[in-house]
Design a protein around this motif. Structure first.
Motif, PDB file in Angstrom:
ATOM      1  N   UNK A   1       0.892  -1.425  -0.056  1.00  0.00           N
ATOM      2  CA  UNK A   1       0.038  -0.364   0.060  1.00  0.00           C
ATOM      3  C   UNK A   1       0.545   1.297   0.282  1.00  0.00           C
ATOM      4  N   UNK A   2       0.011   2.302  -0.400  1.00  0.00           N
ATOM      5  CA  UNK A   2       1.097   3.398  -1.051  1.00  0.00           C
ATOM      6  C   UNK A   2       0.955   4.607   0.093  1.00  0.00           C
ATOM      7  N   UNK A   3       0.987   5.088   1.249  1.00  0.00           N
ATOM      8  CA  UNK A   3       0.439   5.607   2.537  1.00  0.00           C
ATOM      9  C   UNK A   3       0.939   7.157   2.343  1.00  0.00           C
ATOM     10  N   UNK A   4       0.311   8.147   2.550  1.00  0.00           N
ATOM     11  CA  UNK A   4       0.986   9.850   2.545  1.00  0.00           C
ATOM     12  C   UNK A   4       0.510  10.015   3.314  1.00  0.00           C
ATOM     13  N   UNK A   5       0.602  11.328   4.476  1.00  0.00           N
ATOM     14  CA  UNK A   5       0.358  11.673   5.853  1.00  0.00           C
ATOM     15  C   UNK A   5       0.718  13.076   5.761  1.00  0.00           C
ATOM     16  N   UNK A   6      -0.877  13.547   6.216  1.00  0.00           N
ATOM     17  CA  UNK A   6      -1.248  15.167   6.661  1.00  0.00           C
ATOM     18  C   UNK A   6      -2.260  15.629   5.380  1.00  0.00           C
ATOM     19  N   UNK A   7      -2.955  16.529   5.827  1.00  0.00           N
ATOM     20  CA  UNK A   7      -4.302  16.611   4.916  1.00  0.00           C
ATOM     21  C   UNK A   7      -3.456  17.560   3.590  1.00  0.00           C
ATOM     22  N   UNK A   8      -2.618  18.140   3.970  1.00  0.00           N
ATOM     23  CA  UNK A   8      -2.358  19.046   2.709  1.00  0.00           C
ATOM     24  C   UNK A   8      -0.637  18.014   1.848  1.00  0.00           C
ATOM     25  N   UNK A   9      -0.343  17.397   2.457  1.00  0.00           N
ATOM     26  CA  UNK A   9      -0.305  16.174   1.270  1.00  0.00           C
ATOM     27  C   UNK A   9      -1.306  15.597   0.711  1.00  0.00           C
ATOM     28  N   UNK A  10      -1.974  14.813   1.324  1.00  0.00           N
ATOM     29  CA  UNK A  10      -3.148  13.988   0.594  1.00  0.00           C
ATOM     30  C   UNK A  10      -3.266  15.085  -0.825  1.00  0.00           C
ATOM     31  N   UNK A  11      -3.581  16.769  -0.104  1.00  0.00           N
ATOM     32  CA  UNK A  11      -3.683  17.105  -1.018  1.00  0.00           C
ATOM     33  C   UNK A  11      -3.223  17.794  -2.151  1.00  0.00           C
ATOM     34  N   UNK A  12      -2.068  17.577  -2.573  1.00  0.00           N
ATOM     35  CA  UNK A  12      -0.914  17.801  -3.205  1.00  0.00           C
ATOM     36  C   UNK A  12      -0.734  16.723  -4.005  1.00  0.00           C
ATOM     37  N   UNK A  13      -1.058  15.924  -3.373  1.00  0.00           N
ATOM     38  CA  UNK A  13      -0.799  13.922  -4.116  1.00  0.00           C
ATOM     39  C   UNK A  13      -2.053  14.640  -4.958  1.00  0.00           C
ATOM     40  N   UNK A  14      -3.398  14.290  -4.530  1.00  0.00           N
ATOM     41  CA  UNK A  14      -4.235  14.482  -5.462  1.00  0.00           C
ATOM     42  C   UNK A  14      -4.380  15.628  -6.937  1.00  0.00           C
ATOM     43  N   UNK A  15      -3.528  16.677  -6.486  1.00  0.00           N
ATOM     44  CA  UNK A  15      -3.236  17.999  -7.243  1.00  0.00           C
ATOM     45  C   UNK A  15      -2.116  17.793  -8.354  1.00  0.00           C
ATOM     46  N   UNK A  16      -1.609  16.524  -7.590  1.00  0.00           N
ATOM     47  CA  UNK A  16       0.046  17.115  -8.375  1.00  0.00           C
ATOM     48  C   UNK A  16       0.595  15.895  -8.147  1.00  0.00           C
ATOM     49  N   UNK A  17       0.197  14.501  -8.313  1.00  0.00           N
ATOM     50  CA  UNK A  17       0.602  13.091  -9.011  1.00  0.00           C
ATOM     51  C   UNK A  17       1.579  12.867  -7.693  1.00  0.00           C
ATOM     52  N   UNK A  18       2.907  12.909  -8.382  1.00  0.00           N
ATOM     53  CA  UNK A  18       3.734  12.697  -8.048  1.00  0.00           C
ATOM     54  C   UNK A  18       5.151  13.467  -6.748  1.00  0.00           C
ATOM     55  N   UNK A  19       5.166  14.759  -7.979  1.00  0.00           N
ATOM     56  CA  UNK A  19       5.664  15.784  -7.492  1.00  0.00           C
ATOM     57  C   UNK A  19       5.535  16.567  -6.325  1.00  0.00           C
ATOM     58  N   UNK A  20       6.077  16.063  -5.200  1.00  0.00           N
ATOM     59  CA  UNK A  20       5.592  15.480  -3.544  1.00  0.00           C
ATOM     60  C   UNK A  20       6.911  16.556  -3.381  1.00  0.00           C
ATOM     61  N   UNK A  21       8.069  16.070  -3.652  1.00  0.00           N
ATOM     62  CA  UNK A  21       9.438  16.343  -3.233  1.00  0.00           C
ATOM     63  C   UNK A  21       9.853  15.590  -1.996  1.00  0.00           C
ATOM     64  N   UNK A  22       9.543  16.256  -0.888  1.00  0.00           N
ATOM     65  CA  UNK A  22       9.960  14.942   0.367  1.00  0.00           C
ATOM     66  C   UNK A  22       8.384  14.433   0.870  1.00  0.00           C
ATOM     67  N   UNK A  23       7.878  14.312   0.186  1.00  0.00           N
ATOM     68  CA  UNK A  23       6.165  13.965   0.751  1.00  0.00           C
ATOM     69  C   UNK A  23       5.708  12.991   0.260  1.00  0.00           C
ATOM     70  N   UNK A  24       6.984  12.606  -1.010  1.00  0.00           N
ATOM     71  CA  UNK A  24       7.048  11.020  -1.563  1.00  0.00           C
ATOM     72  C   UNK A  24       5.931   9.627  -1.010  1.00  0.00           C
ATOM     73  N   UNK A  25       5.717   9.045  -1.243  1.00  0.00           N
ATOM     74  CA  UNK A  25       3.579   7.870  -0.948  1.00  0.00           C
ATOM     75  C   UNK A  25       5.383   6.956   0.275  1.00  0.00           C
ATOM     76  N   UNK A  26       4.683   7.010   0.870  1.00  0.00           N
ATOM     77  CA  UNK A  26       5.746   5.650   1.786  1.00  0.00           C
ATOM     78  C   UNK A  26       4.631   4.566   1.251  1.00  0.00           C
ATOM     79  N   UNK A  27       5.699   3.089   1.254  1.00  0.00           N
ATOM     80  CA  UNK A  27       5.076   1.922   0.378  1.00  0.00           C
ATOM     81  C   UNK A  27       5.103   0.985   1.719  1.00  0.00           C
ATOM     82  N   UNK A  28       4.491   0.911   1.979  1.00  0.00           N
ATOM     83  CA  UNK A  28       3.452   0.039   3.049  1.00  0.00           C
ATOM     84  C   UNK A  28       3.166  -1.797   3.149  1.00  0.00           C
TER      85      UNK A  28
END
Length: 515
Positions: A330-357
């Motif tokens: 499962x790919x996981x990302x934490x925090x409201x802002x990071x989730x919004x950024x994931x949905x709007x900007x794909x993987x272009x997140x710098x330090x907020x790259x999804x974690x693999x669990x």
């Protein structure tokens, strides 16, 4: 360390009360971190000291404890704050408080151990043993609070030591002896009340509470610990058991539980009554003056914690759906802002790259994963997670509900899945003549229902403090426009509001079909 600075007992700065007081006077009174660090060092020295007479050793430990209390309370207020603090500050506060509380508990127990073993000079503190026992338990409560704030594993020795304390108090008929001292946070208590307070508080589901809730729950239980009973015989409705011959963490009673003569039983029926009365008062936005929370908190926050305690006592938590031991990536990302950024900007997140669990088991409503010791310090009870199971195109949303750490340091994370699919939704004020977003650029997370059906309600994750009972909103999702009429705030996290709205489809939607 002081032991390396002074060669013999007569030169030791803690060898007499006057020199110890002078040493305390030289500590930086305006630097709580340094003050507590010094106290922790001295407590470590005292814990292994075998030269001081037992009554002097106990007096010095109490002196240091009393001196540390104002500084410990100050840092505790800063650590258990309802406001967000940066990671560095949080780690520094926790390290100082954890080291101090651990060293203090070890120092008190070392005095008790010498007395328990009938070492030379034990008779000098015989009339003070009830104070020693209560102080030791109080120190363990502080230690447990900071361990639980990081969801760390509790050392087995803690329960073994508490069992020894109980046996000593029972043997010497000190369980009900009144105790009152400045550094004990519960005034006019007893050894039995202190033990009941520790066991019942720890047994109230701390691994499902935020650090702040852990602190507030401890203060609530301390306030009403006289209403808790701790007895050697079982009665219907007892909440917890604690085996003093085979000590482990207190266990919740069940119909299948087997009692043995070495067990103690904790009843919280009186506490339930106290909690119900407290909740009624807090619901009126009134904080009782006699309730010592260690800081100023809003009545609603305290009410929420009291309600969690009451719910836990009345309705045992049960698993709503069966778990399956299936490993899923499962790919996981934490925090409201990071989730919004994931949905709007794909993987272009710098330090907020999804974690693999890797999930170790799943159910219809949640999952469990085991994480390595490092790299997940920002996760908390209530943390929002964006989740994407391997092979799935959509992102979903979950909230961390349980956390613990095993003896190897690995974190066990239990999460509740709220939606298997989410989308970003722009929010606009309804009827705002100025038009536009009520906060420029503000987005919410729209939670699709798990089962396909006609709906007239929706849940949204919003920016923290963005929800208002008196404000209707407008949004557009899947080329349809909706009026959102507020129903209520479901949950407030550290960086989000989870709110429920009634949906009314607006004329002029891109699509005339029903949602």
């Amino acid at each position: 360390m002081l032991s390396s600075l002074f060669g013999n007992k007569s030169e030791h700065p803690l060898a007499n009360m006057e020199s110890a007081k002078m040493l305390l006077a030289d500590l930086p009174a305006n630097d709580a971190h340094k003050f507590l660090a010094e106290i922790a060092d001295w407590m470590e020295v005292l814990a292994v000291n075998t030269e001081f007479k037992m009554d002097h050793l106990f007096a010095i430990v109490r002196l240091l404890d009393d001196a540390a209390q104002p500084h410990a309370k100050k840092l505790t207020r800063e650590f258990f704050t309802p406001h967000e603090i940066n990671q560095f500050q949080e780690n520094r506060l926790w390290t100082t408080l954890n080291n101090w509380s651990r060293a203090t508990a070890v120092a008190y127990f070392s005095v008790f151990k010498r007395y328990f073993n009938n070492d030379k000079g034990s008779s000098t503190i015989k009339v003070q043993v009830h104070l020693l026992l209560a102080h030791t338990i109080n120190a363990y409560i502080a230690q447990l609070k900071f361990i639980c704030a990081r969801y760390d594993a509790i050392e087995q020795s803690v329960w073994e030591n508490l069992a020894q304390i109980y046996k000593c108090a029972e043997l010497q008929k000190l369980l009900d002896t009144p105790v009152s001292a400045p550094s004990i946070s519960t005034a006019n208590t007893t050894v039995k009340n202190q033990l009941a307070r520790l066991l019942s508080w720890y047994g109230c589901g701390l691994n499902a509470m935020s650090p702040l809730s852990i602190h507030i729950s401890e203060r609530i239980v301390a306030h009403d610990c006289a209403a808790i009973t701790l007895e050697k015989f079982y009665t219907q409705g007892d909440f917890l058991s604690f085996d003093v011959d085979q000590p482990n963490a207190p266990k919740r009673m069940s119909d299948e539980a087997t009692s043995v003569p070495s067990m103690c039983f904790v009843s919280l029926l009186g506490m339930q009554t106290k909690l119900e009365a407290l909740i009624k008062t807090l619901a009126k936005n009134v904080l009782p003056n006699e309730l010592n929370l260690g800081s100023d908190y809003e009545a609603q926050l305290v009410c929420d914690v009291a309600q969690k305690l009451l719910d836990f006592l009345k309705i045992p938590p049960t698993r709503q759906s069966p778990r399956r031991n299936i490993k899923i990536n499962l790919a996981a990302i934490s925090s409201f802002e990071a989730v919004v950024a994931q949905l709007t900007a794909g993987l272009n997140l710098g330090g907020n790259k999804p974690l693999q669990w890797e999930l170790v088991d799943i159910s219809a409503n949640g999952f469990l994963t085991i994480l390595p010791p490092q790299g997940f310090e920002s996760l908390r009870i209530g943390s929002l997670l964006g989740i994407q199971p391997a092979g799935m195109a959509n992102w979903g949303a979950a909230i961390v509900r349980h956390m613990s750490r095993d003896n190897t340091g690995q974190r066990h994370i239990g999460a509740e899945v709220l939606a298997n699919q989410i989308a970003c939704a722009p929010l606009m004020q309804s009827g705002n003549t100025g038009g536009g977003f009520f906060e420029e650029g503000q987005l919410a997370l729209w939670l699709y229902p798990k089962q396909e059906s006609a709906i007239d309600e929706v849940q949204l994750f919003m920016h923290l403090d963005a929800y208002s009972d008196s404000r209707s909103l407008q949004t557009e999702v899947d080329e349809k426009s909706y009026l959102l009429i507020p129903i209520g705030l479901v949950e407030k996290g550290s960086d989000y509001d989870l709110a429920k709205f009634r949906l009314i489809k607006q004329e002029g939607s891109h699509n005339d079909e029903s949602y």
